[in-house]
Design an enzyme around this catalytic site. Structure first.
Site, PDB file in Angstrom:
ATOM      1  N   LEU A 197       0.977  -1.116  -0.083  1.00  0.00           N
ATOM      2  CA  LEU A 197       0.143  -0.050   0.122  1.00  0.00           C
ATOM      3  C   LEU A 197       0.991   1.268  -0.028  1.00  0.00           C
ATOM      4  O   LEU A 197       2.246   1.098   0.349  1.00  0.00           O
ATOM      5  CB  LEU A 197      -1.063  -0.083   1.216  1.00  0.00           C
ATOM      6  CG  LEU A 197      -1.815  -1.052   1.107  1.00  0.00           C
ATOM      7  CD1 LEU A 197      -2.453  -1.557   2.613  1.00  0.00           C
ATOM      8  CD2 LEU A 197      -3.036  -0.868   0.326  1.00  0.00           C
ATOM      9  N   CYS A 212       4.006   7.354  -4.541  1.00  0.00           N
ATOM     10  CA  CYS A 212       4.819   8.300  -3.636  1.00  0.00           C
ATOM     11  C   CYS A 212       6.120   7.513  -2.943  1.00  0.00           C
ATOM     12  O   CYS A 212       7.046   8.030  -3.221  1.00  0.00           O
ATOM     13  CB  CYS A 212       3.781   9.022  -2.517  1.00  0.00           C
ATOM     14  SG  CYS A 212       5.001   9.954  -1.509  1.00  0.00           S
ATOM     15  N   CYS A 252       7.510  10.935  -4.750  1.00  0.00           N
ATOM     16  CA  CYS A 252       7.901  11.698  -3.865  1.00  0.00           C
ATOM     17  C   CYS A 252       9.216  11.432  -2.901  1.00  0.00           C
ATOM     18  O   CYS A 252      10.129  12.338  -2.707  1.00  0.00           O
ATOM     19  CB  CYS A 252       6.676  12.152  -2.578  1.00  0.00           C
ATOM     20  SG  CYS A 252       4.951  11.969  -3.301  1.00  0.00           S
ATOM     21  N   HIS A 264       7.211   0.550   2.661  1.00  0.00           N
ATOM     22  CA  HIS A 264       6.296  -0.142   1.996  1.00  0.00           C
ATOM     23  C   HIS A 264       5.558  -1.059   2.833  1.00  0.00           C
ATOM     24  O   HIS A 264       4.374  -1.303   3.385  1.00  0.00           O
ATOM     25  CB  HIS A 264       6.705  -1.027   0.839  1.00  0.00           C
ATOM     26  CG  HIS A 264       7.133  -0.338  -0.305  1.00  0.00           C
ATOM     27  ND1 HIS A 264       6.594   1.061  -0.453  1.00  0.00           N
ATOM     28  CD2 HIS A 264       7.895  -0.529  -1.415  1.00  0.00           C
ATOM     29  CE1 HIS A 264       7.227   1.490  -1.618  1.00  0.00           C
ATOM     30  NE2 HIS A 264       7.787   0.468  -2.320  1.00  0.00           N
ATOM     31  N   PHE A 275      14.345  31.865  17.615  1.00  0.00           N
ATOM     32  CA  PHE A 275      15.425  32.593  16.772  1.00  0.00           C
ATOM     33  C   PHE A 275      16.811  31.427  16.760  1.00  0.00           C
ATOM     34  O   PHE A 275      17.028  31.101  17.518  1.00  0.00           O
ATOM     35  CB  PHE A 275      15.875  33.664  17.536  1.00  0.00           C
ATOM     36  CG  PHE A 275      17.014  34.597  16.741  1.00  0.00           C
ATOM     37  CD1 PHE A 275      16.735  35.389  15.669  1.00  0.00           C
ATOM     38  CD2 PHE A 275      18.412  34.554  17.184  1.00  0.00           C
ATOM     39  CE1 PHE A 275      17.620  36.067  15.205  1.00  0.00           C
ATOM     40  CE2 PHE A 275      19.173  35.544  16.406  1.00  0.00           C
ATOM     41  CZ  PHE A 275      18.822  36.242  15.444  1.00  0.00           C
TER      42      PHE A 275
END
Ligand SMILES: Cc1cc2nc3c(=O)[nH]c(=O)nc-3n(C[C@H](O)[C@H](O)[C@H](O)COP(=O)(O)OP(=O)(O)OC[C@H]3O[C@@H](n4cnc5c(N)ncnc54)[C@H](O)[C@@H]3O)c2cc1C
Ligand SMILES: NC(=O)c1ccc[n+]([C@@H]2O[C@H](COP(=O)([O-])OP(=O)(O)OC[C@H]3O[C@@H](n4cnc5c(N)ncnc54)[C@H](OP(=O)(O)O)[C@@H]3O)[C@@H](O)[C@H]2O)c1
Length: 552
Positions: free
Chosen positions: A106, A110, A115, A165, A530
């Site tokens: 599944l 990607c 990706c 995966h 910062f």
């Protein structure tokens, strides 16, 4: 059929087979009676991906009808981003789903080809460009242009992709309680019925989630060995390219071009429209675009605009490319590698029995409820067209599930934050400065470096990821802009080139799109950590005291 449902008889032989494949790693070696571990899943998936011809059995995780004869609320065809998230959402709401995928895992394209390798390549590009820039300073050695190998990076990815995966198969079964059939292609019978692995399943609804694939330009020679797209690059590249020509001018072209070039493979991008001015990218600020392109050129990437590819040259294997420029002249580049980033379209052949309505580009038309024109049939993800992004694919799938489960849920994906990589992370949301000026009469901006500064000598922005550049060559340290309506003090758009700002943009996009908006004064009230990558908080604070703010 490999039954991965519950620890049972067949499971023992499956585990024996997995053990025969090798060491399942730290997460593996569960007892025979336990569910498959992530390590075991990884071994099994890697074996099937490497030897598909001898691994044709489906992976089966559907409850026996004797145990559970409830009707399926939905069958998801395709278990990628749209199908998996939609399935999980339906299960979370107490529904029953069946998810079918042709791959043995599944998650879809990607993590397998799109990706995830793209992010690995972009990180490699950034590391290589820094190492090249810093060579023979501090601890950096001389940069050896021949050391970085595209093939090696692809191998690194392929050796590791089994784990993501595996996690998705494991999580979907053990944590999300999904039912699925993997390593099996679905065939559509009608609007309620799907055939897979020789069996027919019916459901109250279908959710079509089969994604899209590259459309190669129809030019002579495009089928030659040496022409690749993002998917065949991973699966088929078997030599080290020395020279690269890219066709396309959007995200894939820029991201992969930046990676190839950073490895030392000289790259030319042939783009039909100006880079980043393609219809699929919206709200691109001209200042951001100028900086991004200037920095690609600074690194030696060649960009040819108004270029129409005419022919890929070669004799069995690519040797060059011929292209035409706007003045009608033809040019030729000798190259051993052509990479195609010309966008994607779905293949709708399997849906012929449905009579689905499509748009002029060939995408399935779905409304904001993800409904197609066929009652009970929903569509989600890349199948319904741009933006082809993970947030949209996942949320479309979830949207379909929510409506199937009785909610009245609409998903409008016309506005969203966006990003791409060069050697930088490029992020933007809201309006560009030009768009803002068209809509508002009193627009100001906070920009670093300002328009009138000499960027080679203006060491801002300087932040995580760009500090070494800020102290060695300031112009390389990035660029940022915040666009503000001075009358209402609302932030209209944010634009950033650098490193580490992507997270912030997810939240800025949400804040500025609320009906009440988000003012520069509210931004100034946040507590910055910062140095933070996009500096927006402290820069807003410098201007927040002004009754009628002006540019900074
Ligand atoms: C190079 C590249 C990089 C990208 N990078 C990013 C990024 O960084 N961030 C981002 O947000 N987006 C990115 N995207 C976009 C993102 O990958 C897609 O939008 C997303 O994967 C689409 O999900 P999907 O579920 O629609 O399709 P997919 O994930 O492609 O899933 C479709 C599934 O359907 C299955 N299937 C097809 N036909 C059948 C059949 N007949 N039977 C059974 N199964 C079938 C396939 O096996 C596949 O698993 C990138 C895209 C590309 C090309
Ligand atoms: N988030 C991310 O980082 C990421 C990364 C990669 C991909 N993606 C997604 O994946 C999808 C595919 O990306 P993409 O960059 O390939 O596609 P894209 O955004 O659709 O852009 C396609 C590019 O190819 C050009 N083109 C199309 N057909 C052509 C032809 N026949 N000849 C020459 N040029 C041609 C287009 O030019 P014109 O403008 O002239 O049409 C455009 O520049 C996109 O939707 C994208 O959002 C996302």
């Amino acid at each position: 059929m490999i039954d991965v449902r519950n620890p049972a008889d067949g499971f023992t032989s499956l585990r024996a087979r997995i053990h025969a494949l090798g060491d399942p790693g730290p997460n593996g070696c569960g007892a025979d009676s336990a569910p498959l571990t992530v390590g075991e899943w990884a071994l099994l998936i890697d074996d099937i991906v490497a030897h598909p011809e001898s691994n044709t059995e489906p992976l089966w995780n559907v409850a026996d009808p004797e145990d559970d004869d409830r009707e399926f609320d939905a069958i998801f065809i395709g278990g990628g981003a749209a199908g998996r998230f939609g399935s999980a959402a339906l299960r979370a709401r107490g529904g029953r789903q069946l998810t079918i995928d042709a791959w043995p895992f599944l998650g879809g394209s990607c993590p397998h080809q799109a990706c995830v390798p793209h992010h690995l390549f972009s990180e490699v590009a950034r590391e290589l460009d820094l190492a090249r820039h810093m060579q023979e300073r501090l601890w950096y050695p001389p940069f050896d242009e021949k050391r970085a190998s595209i093939l090696d990076v692809i191998e690194l990815f392929k050796a590791g992709r089994g784990y993501p995966h595996a996690i998705m198969n494991w999580q979907s079964k053990e944590q999300l309680d999904m039912e699925y059939i993997l390593n099996a292609r679905a065939t559509l019978i009608d609007a309620r019925t799907v055939e897979v692995a020789g069996q027919r399943f019916t459901a109250r609804n279908l959710v079509l989630c089969t994604g899209a694939h590259t459309v190669f330009p129809e030019i002579a020679g495009i089928g030659l060995k040496g022409v690749y797209d993002y998917s065949s690059l991973i699966e088929e590249l078997d030599y080290e390219p020395n020279r690269c020509v890219i066709i396309g001018g959007s995200k894939v072209a820029m991201e992969y071009g930046s990676f190839f070039h950073a490895t030392g493979c000289k790259t030319t991008i042939l783009t039909r429209s100006p880079l980043m001015r393609t219809a699929s990218l919206h709200h691109v600020d001209e200042g951001l675009r100028d900086y991004v392109i200037a920095m690609m050129a600074d690194r030696g990437i060649e960009i040819v605009q108004d270029a129409e590819p005419v022919e890929v040259l070669g004799n069995g294997k690519v040797t060059g490319i011929r292209y035409r420029t706007a003045d009608g002249h033809e040019h030729q580049i000798d190259t051993d590698f052509v990479f195609v980033g010309t966008g994607e379209r779905p293949n709708l052949d399997m849906y012929a029995p449905l009579g689905l309505a499509t748009d002029e580009r060939g995408f399935v038309i779905a409304d904001t409820h993800m409904r197609t024109n066929v009652p009970g049939v929903y569509a989600a993800g890349d199948l319904v067209g741009p933006p082809m992004e993970m947030f949209k694919a996942r949320k479309c799938g979830v949207g379909a599930a929510r409506n199937i489960m009785g909610e009245d849920y609409e998903f409008d994906y016309t506005q969203y934050p966006d990003f791409l990589h060069t050697t930088y992370e490029v992020t933007w949301c809201g309006l560009s400065e030009a768009e803002a000026r068209n809509r508002y009469r009193n627009v100001i901006k906070i920009q670093m470096p300002p328009d009138d500064a000499d960027p080679e000598n203006f060491a801002l922005p300087a932040a995580e990821g760009s500090m070494i550049y800020a102290f060695t060559r300031p112009i390389l340290s990035g660029w940022l802009k915040l666009v503000i309506d001075a009358d209402t003090r609302k932030i209209l758009g944010a634009h950033h080139v650098g490193y580490g700002a992507k997270d912030a943009f997810q939240y800025i996009d949400y804040l500025i799109r609320r009906p009440e908006g988000f003012t520069m004064d509210e931004m100034a009230e946040l507590n910055e950590l910062f140095l933070n990558p996009e500096h927006f908080i402290q820069l807003c604070r410098l201007r927040a005291g002004q009754a009628m703010p002006v540019n900074l």
